[in-house]
Design a protein around this motif. Structure first.
Motif, short mmCIF file in Angstrom:
data_model
loop_
_atom_site.label_atom_id
_atom_site.label_comp_id
_atom_site.label_asym_id
_atom_site.label_seq_id
_atom_site.Cartn_x
_atom_site.Cartn_y
_atom_site.Cartn_z
N GLN A 548 0.82 -1.21 0.00
CA GLN A 548 0.00 0.00 0.00
C GLN A 548 0.86 1.26 0.00
O GLN A 548 0.44 2.29 -0.53
N SER A 617 -9.36 -0.92 3.63
CA SER A 617 -8.15 -0.25 3.14
C SER A 617 -7.94 -0.53 1.66
O SER A 617 -7.58 0.36 0.88
N CYS A 620 -10.48 1.48 -0.34
CA CYS A 620 -10.11 2.90 -0.40
C CYS A 620 -9.05 3.14 -1.46
O CYS A 620 -9.09 4.13 -2.20
N CYS A 621 -8.08 2.23 -1.54
CA CYS A 621 -7.04 2.35 -2.57
C CYS A 621 -7.65 2.26 -3.96
O CYS A 621 -7.32 3.05 -4.85
N TYR A 736 -9.05 5.75 4.37
CA TYR A 736 -7.94 4.80 4.34
C TYR A 736 -7.09 4.90 5.60
O TYR A 736 -6.66 3.89 6.17
N TYR A 740 -6.14 1.90 7.99
CA TYR A 740 -4.73 1.54 8.17
C TYR A 740 -4.39 1.47 9.66
O TYR A 740 -3.71 0.54 10.11
#
Length: 752
Positions: A548, A617, A620-621, A736, A740
């Motif tokens: 990430q 996460s 979101c990416c 995110y 995280y």
């Protein structure tokens, strides 16, 4: 001109050295994969066994088959210059093709590539000679029977190997089950004896028949007494294997290593022609030309190549040494091995290939057939088969992709099929047979589950398609190169030589740069192979963080490039960004698939607790990636159409936003690099501020549209879209950061 031709012959041998290393990198999968995949022995020991087989096979080989001298073309109708051009074109095309396939990690056939390169180059030269007034047809210049037999062998290899791989492994698994150690007492001696006998037959019929010491009398004796040799070998091998088992020796490992040696020896003894056959033919042609040609390169015909070849032993020993060194040091051979081992892995692994429509349809059709078979099969029969094929009882070496039963069947069956094809004079490809046998055995072992079948079938289709692509590319490439040399003369030969060297150097540099990802690859392999679930989670956190972090860095640089390209009206930058975003979408999907697989190897309570934040996460990416794609599509269309640029007033206004976004990305990367999750609260607060400012800008510009110059409406719509998508991207970053923090520390609180 004699000096030029001498230089060409020397260059052919230099290319042959590189071709040997490239060819071994490709063909090593034929005899290494079963031992590597089953972990029959440490890699070093496997390489030693294979190297011994390769060296013996090469040193005792007859050096070349007739195919390189008169198997494809009829040399009595070709001049010395014609053949020098053909040989040069074949070597140049062969090296480039094999190196490309090795770099991509795709196994291909060196025999097919050489045959179709010779065919393509000969075909073009034949057309040139016929156009020049030669009163002959293609059948007079080309050995069409040999070409048809090789093409037939391609189709035969694929179908037969896959069918027998599936059937034989099904029978072997039904006899031994996945818990094979409980069924070895008496079966292992018979199984080991059959396997050893098949390998002996393979060595005699396929591996040794073309070795230098095999006289016609010896060959005839073997042919007459074949069944006696097989019978005696079966009895002796069965007794020896049963004795070894009684002494505590793992007979299956012995079989796998013996099979590795046999295939390696046969490969070197018979496929050496694919690498040095053409240069040796070029040397023989040059020697005949110097002795009898009288300086007429275009008129001197090469009748001498119709005679038998006699390769000096020092060529064979030298080739053997080069092949052993290449086998021991080549990283590309590991790359090609990884493809086949991954496609046949018993458990879930890194699926290297995506999903294709034909694979999805094949899986859906197969599921329907399996459902029908289950419905008509009696319950007791189904229960019996399920007990014999209970994957949960699988016994494998630590870190292995499949067990020793399958590794043994892969090697023995491949050797037997190649030997059988040779006895019937069918040109079966070693690569095709070994690969398709491995795919058939993996299918029988239920290695292609519901979660992986689509990806693996896509991989198999891709590899098979690559084989036919090899034939087409070899034919066309060699034909083009030989035409250039034929019409361009010695200058074209010199330019192509320099170009070949450049391509080889560039390819190796690019491959070395790709090795930078080895750290992440090693970590991934460690996660899915470890039995320590706590350690698996610790490694997985590092792996997720690394993957990430790379994405955040990519998003930062791409956003800067896109916005700069829009403001400066640079369509090339936007086009590159659009292509890169499409590629990175596949990278993100592959990373998510890998990480999901790794999550299955940690403690179940931890996996359940972390799965929500893991998927959030990742989502979101992907959401930020889609924001970047929507920005790029609109900006690129505007710039490509040469519409009005963004006024300086708005460009200056957005420059402040660009800077703040870049700082936010950089600070997030610093936090991830240092694992300073305490900074997340402050970063989320800054995201809120930036998001609110972007919302204000968006509403102001949207409200003032009715006051805007009509000629600027087009660019203003693009600018408003840019503000909106940037706001959504910042919002995705804020979400995110929370995911995280929770992923790294369960006690993390995003409030404050």
């Amino acid at each position: 001109m004699e000096i030029l031709f001498l230089c060409v012959v020397v260059f052919l041998f230099l290319l042959a050295i590189f071709d040997l290393t490239v060819g071994v990198s490709n063909d090593a999968v034929n005899f290494l994969n079963s031992a590597i995949g089953s972990k029959a022995a440490p890699l070093r020991r496997v390489l030693i066994v294979a190297s011994i087989g390769v060296f013996i096979g090469a040193a005792m080989s007859n050096g070349m088959m007739d195919i390189a001298r008169h198997g494809i073309f009829r040399p009595e109708h070709f001049s010395f210059y014609d053949l020098i051009c053909i040989f040069m074109a074949v070597m140049v095309t062969d090296i480039i093709l094999l190196d490309i396939f090795n770099t991509l990690g795709m196994p291909t056939s060196t025999t097919v590539s050489m045959v179709f390169e010779l065919l393509g180059a000969t075909f073009v030269v034949a057309l040139i000679k016929m156009a020049g007034g030669l009163d002959m047809g293609l059948n007079d210049l080309i050995n069409t029977e040999k070409v048809l037999s090789v093409t037939f062998g391609i189709f035969l290899s694929v179908a037969i190997a896959f069918f027998f791989g599936t059937v034989v492994q099904f029978l072997a698994r039904m006899i031994f089950t996945f818990n094979y150690r409980s069924n070895l007492r008496w079966k292992i001696g018979i199984f080991g004896g059959i396997c050893t006998t098949a390998l002996i037959y393979f060595l005699i019929i396929k591996g040794a028949r073309d070795l230098s010491f095999m006289t016609p009398d010896v060959k005839e004796w073997i042919r007459v007494h074949t069944w006696e040799i097989i019978g005696c070998s079966l009895v002796a091998a069965t007794l020896v294997m049963q004795l070894l088992h009684a002494l505590g020796v793992n007979v299956l490992k012995v079989v796998v290593l013996l099979g590795t040696f046999s295939l390696a020896m046969a490969f070197a003894g018979n496929d050496l022609v694919n690498f040095i056959g053409v240069p040796l033919s070029g040397l023989a042609s040059y020697q005949d030309y110097i002795a009898n040609g009288g300086g007429d390169a275009h008129g001197f015909l090469m009748n001498s190549l119709n005679g038998p070849s006699d390769t000096p032993v020092y060529f064979l020993i030298g080739a053997g040494v080069i092949m052993v060194v290449a086998l021991s040091t080549s990283r590309k051979s590991r790359n090609v091995s990884k493809t086949e081992v991954g496609l046949g892995s018993q458990g879930d692994g890194d699926e290297m290939f995506g999903s294709s429509r034909i694979a999805r349809r094949l899986v859906r059709w197969s599921l329907s057939v399996i459902g029908w078979v289950r419905s008509v099969t009696p319950v007791r029969v189904r229960q019996w088969f399920n007990r014999r094929f209970d994957i949960d009882e699988t016994i494998m070496e630590s870190g292995a992709a499949f067990d020793l039963i399958r590794g043994s069947v892969n090697l023995v069956l491949a050797g037997a099929l190649i030997a059988l094809g040779t006895s019937f004079k069918l040109p079966l490809s070693t690569t095709f047979v070994t690969f398709m046998v491995a795919m058939g055995t993996s299918l029988s072992d239920r290695a292609w589950g519901r979660e992986s079948a689509v990806f693996r079938i896509t991989g198999v289709i891709s590899v098979i398609g690559g084989w036919f692509l090899t034939a087409g590319a070899a034919f066309i490439g060699a034909g083009i190169i030989v035409a250039v040399m034929h019409y361009g003369g010695h200058w074209a030969i010199i330019v192509l030589s320099v170009l070949t060297i450049f391509l080889i150097v560039r390819s190796n540099r690019r491959f070395k740069s790709r090795r930078e990802d080895d750290g992440a690859e090693t970590l991934f392999r460690a996660i899915i192979s470890t039995d320590d679930k706590t350690e698996a989670w610790n490694m997985l956190r590092c792996y997720i963080n690394e993957q990430q972090l790379q994405f955040i860095d990519y998003a930062r640089s791409t956003f800067a490039d896109i916005t700069a390209g829009f403001i400066s009206e640079n369509p090339k930058v936007l086009s590159r960004a659009e292509s890169g975003l499409e590629r990175h979408k596949k990278i993100l999907k592959n990373a998510r698939r890998r990480e999901t697989l790794c999550l299955q190897h940690v403690d179940r309570p931890v996996a359940i607790e972390k799965s929500t934040w893991f998927y959030l996460s990742n989502n979101c990416c992907m959401s930020m990636l889609y924001n970047l794609r929507r920005i790029t599509e609109v900006c690129r269309e505007h710039v490509d159409n040469n519409f009005r640029p963004l006024p300086q007033e708005y460009a200056g206004e957005f420059e402040i936003v660009r800077t703040r976004v870049e700082i936010m990305f950089n600070d997030t990367m610093t936090m991830m690099h240092d694992n300073a999750i305490d900074a997340i609260v402050a970063l989320r607060r800054r995201c809120d501020e930036l998001k609110n400012d972007l919302s204000d800008m968006y509403h102001r510009r949207h409200s003032s549209l009715h006051e805007t110059d009509p000629s600027l409406l087009s660019v203003m719509y693009v600018y408003i879209n840019l503000l909106q998508e940037t706001r959504e991207m910042v919002s995705g970053m804020r979400k995110y950061l929370r995911a995280y923090g929770k992923l790294q520390d369960s006690g993390f609180s995003a409030r404050g």
